[in-house]
Write a protein that holds these residues in place. Structure first.
Motif, PDB file in Angstrom:
ATOM      1  N   GLN A 272       2.406  -7.794  -5.693  1.00  0.00           N
ATOM      2  CA  GLN A 272       2.769  -8.536  -6.905  1.00  0.00           C
ATOM      3  C   GLN A 272       1.959  -8.066  -8.104  1.00  0.00           C
ATOM      4  O   GLN A 272       2.506  -7.898  -9.208  1.00  0.00           O
ATOM      5  N   ARG A 273       0.670  -7.841  -7.888  1.00  0.00           N
ATOM      6  CA  ARG A 273      -0.176  -7.387  -9.002  1.00  0.00           C
ATOM      7  C   ARG A 273       0.223  -5.988  -9.467  1.00  0.00           C
ATOM      8  O   ARG A 273       0.298  -5.711 -10.664  1.00  0.00           O
ATOM      9  N   LEU A 274       0.467  -5.105  -8.504  1.00  0.00           N
ATOM     10  CA  LEU A 274       0.867  -3.750  -8.873  1.00  0.00           C
ATOM     11  C   LEU A 274       2.228  -3.757  -9.564  1.00  0.00           C
ATOM     12  O   LEU A 274       2.445  -3.033 -10.541  1.00  0.00           O
ATOM     13  N   THR A 275       3.143  -4.570  -9.062  1.00  0.00           N
ATOM     14  CA  THR A 275       4.469  -4.668  -9.671  1.00  0.00           C
ATOM     15  C   THR A 275       4.367  -5.114 -11.120  1.00  0.00           C
ATOM     16  O   THR A 275       4.988  -4.522 -12.014  1.00  0.00           O
ATOM     17  N   ALA A 276       3.584  -6.158 -11.373  1.00  0.00           N
ATOM     18  CA  ALA A 276       3.410  -6.665 -12.741  1.00  0.00           C
ATOM     19  C   ALA A 276       2.809  -5.588 -13.643  1.00  0.00           C
ATOM     20  O   ALA A 276       3.225  -5.420 -14.799  1.00  0.00           O
ATOM     21  N   ASP A 277       1.860  -4.853 -13.114  1.00  0.00           N
ATOM     22  CA  ASP A 277       1.202  -3.790 -13.877  1.00  0.00           C
ATOM     23  C   ASP A 277       2.189  -2.677 -14.212  1.00  0.00           C
ATOM     24  O   ASP A 277       2.263  -2.201 -15.354  1.00  0.00           O
ATOM     25  N   LEU A 278       2.969  -2.254 -13.212  1.00  0.00           N
ATOM     26  CA  LEU A 278       3.936  -1.177 -13.440  1.00  0.00           C
ATOM     27  C   LEU A 278       5.010  -1.594 -14.440  1.00  0.00           C
ATOM     28  O   LEU A 278       5.372  -0.828 -15.343  1.00  0.00           O
ATOM     29  N   VAL A 279       5.532  -2.812 -14.284  1.00  0.00           N
ATOM     30  CA  VAL A 279       6.571  -3.298 -15.191  1.00  0.00           C
ATOM     31  C   VAL A 279       6.043  -3.362 -16.623  1.00  0.00           C
ATOM     32  O   VAL A 279       6.744  -3.006 -17.575  1.00  0.00           O
ATOM     33  N   ALA A 280       4.802  -3.804 -16.766  1.00  0.00           N
ATOM     34  CA  ALA A 280       4.189  -3.887 -18.103  1.00  0.00           C
ATOM     35  C   ALA A 280       4.051  -2.508 -18.737  1.00  0.00           C
ATOM     36  O   ALA A 280       3.963  -2.388 -19.964  1.00  0.00           O
ATOM     37  N   ASN A 281       4.062  -1.473 -17.896  1.00  0.00           N
ATOM     38  CA  ASN A 281       3.929  -0.104 -18.401  1.00  0.00           C
ATOM     39  C   ASN A 281       5.253   0.653 -18.370  1.00  0.00           C
ATOM     40  O   ASN A 281       5.278   1.890 -18.368  1.00  0.00           O
ATOM     41  N   GLY A 282       6.348  -0.101 -18.359  1.00  0.00           N
ATOM     42  CA  GLY A 282       7.661   0.519 -18.499  1.00  0.00           C
ATOM     43  C   GLY A 282       8.315   0.997 -17.226  1.00  0.00           C
ATOM     44  O   GLY A 282       9.299   1.747 -17.282  1.00  0.00           O
ATOM     45  N   TRP A 283       7.818   0.578 -16.065  1.00  0.00           N
ATOM     46  CA  TRP A 283       8.403   0.980 -14.791  1.00  0.00           C
ATOM     47  C   TRP A 283       9.417  -0.048 -14.314  1.00  0.00           C
ATOM     48  O   TRP A 283       9.347  -1.221 -14.671  1.00  0.00           O
TER      49      TRP A 283
ATOM     50  N   ILE B  42       3.385   5.631   2.798  1.00  0.00           N
ATOM     51  CA  ILE B  42       3.204   4.452   3.647  1.00  0.00           C
ATOM     52  C   ILE B  42       1.930   3.733   3.231  1.00  0.00           C
ATOM     53  O   ILE B  42       0.873   4.358   3.100  1.00  0.00           O
ATOM     54  N   MET B  43       2.044   2.442   2.998  1.00  0.00           N
ATOM     55  CA  MET B  43       0.873   1.602   2.746  1.00  0.00           C
ATOM     56  C   MET B  43       0.584   0.837   4.036  1.00  0.00           C
ATOM     57  O   MET B  43       1.265  -0.122   4.376  1.00  0.00           O
ATOM     58  N   GLN B  44      -0.408   1.314   4.772  1.00  0.00           N
ATOM     59  CA  GLN B  44      -0.755   0.700   6.052  1.00  0.00           C
ATOM     60  C   GLN B  44      -1.721  -0.460   5.825  1.00  0.00           C
ATOM     61  O   GLN B  44      -2.643  -0.375   5.015  1.00  0.00           O
ATOM     62  N   TYR B  45      -1.492  -1.552   6.529  1.00  0.00           N
ATOM     63  CA  TYR B  45      -2.382  -2.700   6.413  1.00  0.00           C
ATOM     64  C   TYR B  45      -2.401  -3.466   7.734  1.00  0.00           C
ATOM     65  O   TYR B  45      -1.465  -3.368   8.539  1.00  0.00           O
ATOM     66  N   ASP B  46      -3.466  -4.211   7.945  1.00  0.00           N
ATOM     67  CA  ASP B  46      -3.573  -5.019   9.151  1.00  0.00           C
ATOM     68  C   ASP B  46      -2.559  -6.159   9.074  1.00  0.00           C
ATOM     69  O   ASP B  46      -2.443  -6.814   8.034  1.00  0.00           O
ATOM     70  N   PRO B  47      -1.799  -6.414  10.144  1.00  0.00           N
ATOM     71  CA  PRO B  47      -0.804  -7.495  10.104  1.00  0.00           C
ATOM     72  C   PRO B  47      -1.389  -8.843   9.690  1.00  0.00           C
ATOM     73  O   PRO B  47      -0.686  -9.660   9.080  1.00  0.00           O
ATOM     74  N   SER B  48      -2.664  -9.075   9.974  1.00  0.00           N
ATOM     75  CA  SER B  48      -3.288 -10.347   9.598  1.00  0.00           C
ATOM     76  C   SER B  48      -3.515 -10.441   8.091  1.00  0.00           C
ATOM     77  O   SER B  48      -3.808 -11.528   7.566  1.00  0.00           O
ATOM     78  N   ASP B  49      -3.354  -9.314   7.374  1.00  0.00           N
ATOM     79  CA  ASP B  49      -3.552  -9.291   5.916  1.00  0.00           C
ATOM     80  C   ASP B  49      -2.226  -9.375   5.160  1.00  0.00           C
ATOM     81  O   ASP B  49      -2.147  -8.978   4.000  1.00  0.00           O
ATOM     82  N   GLU B  50      -1.184  -9.879   5.821  1.00  0.00           N
ATOM     83  CA  GLU B  50       0.153  -9.910   5.219  1.00  0.00           C
ATOM     84  C   GLU B  50       0.157 -10.576   3.848  1.00  0.00           C
ATOM     85  O   GLU B  50       0.736 -10.054   2.880  1.00  0.00           O
ATOM     86  N   PHE B  51      -0.485 -11.719   3.724  1.00  0.00           N
ATOM     87  CA  PHE B  51      -0.440 -12.437   2.446  1.00  0.00           C
ATOM     88  C   PHE B  51      -1.292 -11.741   1.380  1.00  0.00           C
ATOM     89  O   PHE B  51      -0.944 -11.754   0.192  1.00  0.00           O
ATOM     90  N   ASP B  52      -2.401 -11.128   1.799  1.00  0.00           N
ATOM     91  CA  ASP B  52      -3.187 -10.331   0.856  1.00  0.00           C
ATOM     92  C   ASP B  52      -2.368  -9.144   0.362  1.00  0.00           C
ATOM     93  O   ASP B  52      -2.405  -8.789  -0.824  1.00  0.00           O
ATOM     94  N   LEU B  53      -1.627  -8.548   1.286  1.00  0.00           N
ATOM     95  CA  LEU B  53      -0.768  -7.417   0.943  1.00  0.00           C
ATOM     96  C   LEU B  53       0.269  -7.829  -0.101  1.00  0.00           C
ATOM     97  O   LEU B  53       0.467  -7.131  -1.110  1.00  0.00           O
ATOM     98  N   ARG B  54       0.887  -8.952   0.099  1.00  0.00           N
ATOM     99  CA  ARG B  54       1.912  -9.407  -0.853  1.00  0.00           C
ATOM    100  C   ARG B  54       1.297  -9.652  -2.229  1.00  0.00           C
ATOM    101  O   ARG B  54       1.918  -9.371  -3.251  1.00  0.00           O
ATOM    102  N   GLY B  55       0.070 -10.169  -2.246  1.00  0.00           N
ATOM    103  CA  GLY B  55      -0.607 -10.386  -3.519  1.00  0.00           C
ATOM    104  C   GLY B  55      -0.850  -9.080  -4.249  1.00  0.00           C
ATOM    105  O   GLY B  55      -0.658  -8.993  -5.473  1.00  0.00           O
ATOM    106  N   GLU B  56      -1.266  -8.053  -3.507  1.00  0.00           N
ATOM    107  CA  GLU B  56      -1.508  -6.746  -4.122  1.00  0.00           C
ATOM    108  C   GLU B  56      -0.207  -6.134  -4.639  1.00  0.00           C
ATOM    109  O   GLU B  56      -0.177  -5.510  -5.702  1.00  0.00           O
TER     110      GLU B  56
END
Length: 212
Positions: free
Chosen positions: A56-67, A40-54
């Motif tokens: 996206q960044r993690l997704t791009a990183d994982l995909v670049a590494n063959g995930w 579970i990745m817990q985050y404050d509901p007010s940080d929803e857009f920051d969460l989505r940014g993180e």
């Protein structure tokens, strides 16, 4: 340039830890329990857009590494189930909810809960949709299951109709051993307690590791 510009906030630190545990040399280590690949990745509901940014960044990183990364929106699944009931059902429910809320707001909400809860709760509810999507993804990419992760997000759309602990409980054993990370808007209470949206009473019925 001052050092504090390079310091990470708690949400960023949590994603760094999640990335490290996902790409562990011995396989994903997002849980302390064997063959239980939920986190579970817990985050404050007010940080929803920051969460989505993180994400996206993690997704791009994982995909670049063959995930392979599968993103599942609980909001989309909820709306799909509502639409499947037909426009006549939706109109009838909306009209009755407005009528009830006109008498007392809580009555309107309780009526809406009574109509939506059967659609999304239990092993045949939203959990079944998540399981189906993960299974279909695994079937399409059988050779990369060991390097696949599923992010389940937009959980706030389910408030206050279902607890996320119930969702994970009904998903257990139905994800083809693909690591699953639930993006959880809420507050952490104690070691393993979580309050959905920071409003519901804390739920301690969580087995997965909680980040941060």
């Amino acid at each position: 340039m001052s050092l504090h510009l390079f310091q990470q906030n708690p949400l960023q630190e949590a994603f760094v830890a999640l990335r490290r545990d996902l790409i562990h040399e011995d396989g994903p280590h997002i849980s302390t329990m064997r063959n239980y690949r939920f986190a579970i990745m817990q985050y404050d509901p007010s940080d929803e857009f920051d969460l989505r940014g993180e994400v996206q960044r993690l997704t791009a990183d994982l995909v670049a590494n063959g995930w392979m990364v599968l993103s599942i929106s609980l909001q989309t699944l909820l709306l799909d189930r509502v639409r499947a009931q037909g426009l006549e059902w939706v109109d009838r429910v909306v009209q009755m909810e407005e009528r009830m809320a006109g008498i007392e707001p809580e009555r309107g909400l309780n009526y809406l809960k009574s109509k939506l809860w059967p659609l999304i709760e239990g092993p045949d509810g939203i959990a079944a949709d998540c399981s189906r999507l993960i299974g279909e993804y695994a079937d399409r990419h059988p050779d990369t299951v060991d390097r696949t992760v599923a992010f389940i997000g937009r959980a706030g759309a389910l408030y206050p109709f279902i607890r996320s602990s119930a969702l994970l409980r009904h998903l257990d054993g139905r994800t083809r051993n693909v690591p699953v990370v639930l993006l959880y808007p809420g507050e952490r209470r104690g070691v393993a307690g979580l309050s959905f949206m920071g409003i519901l009473n804390p739920d301690n019925d969580y087995r997965p590791r909680i980040y941060p």
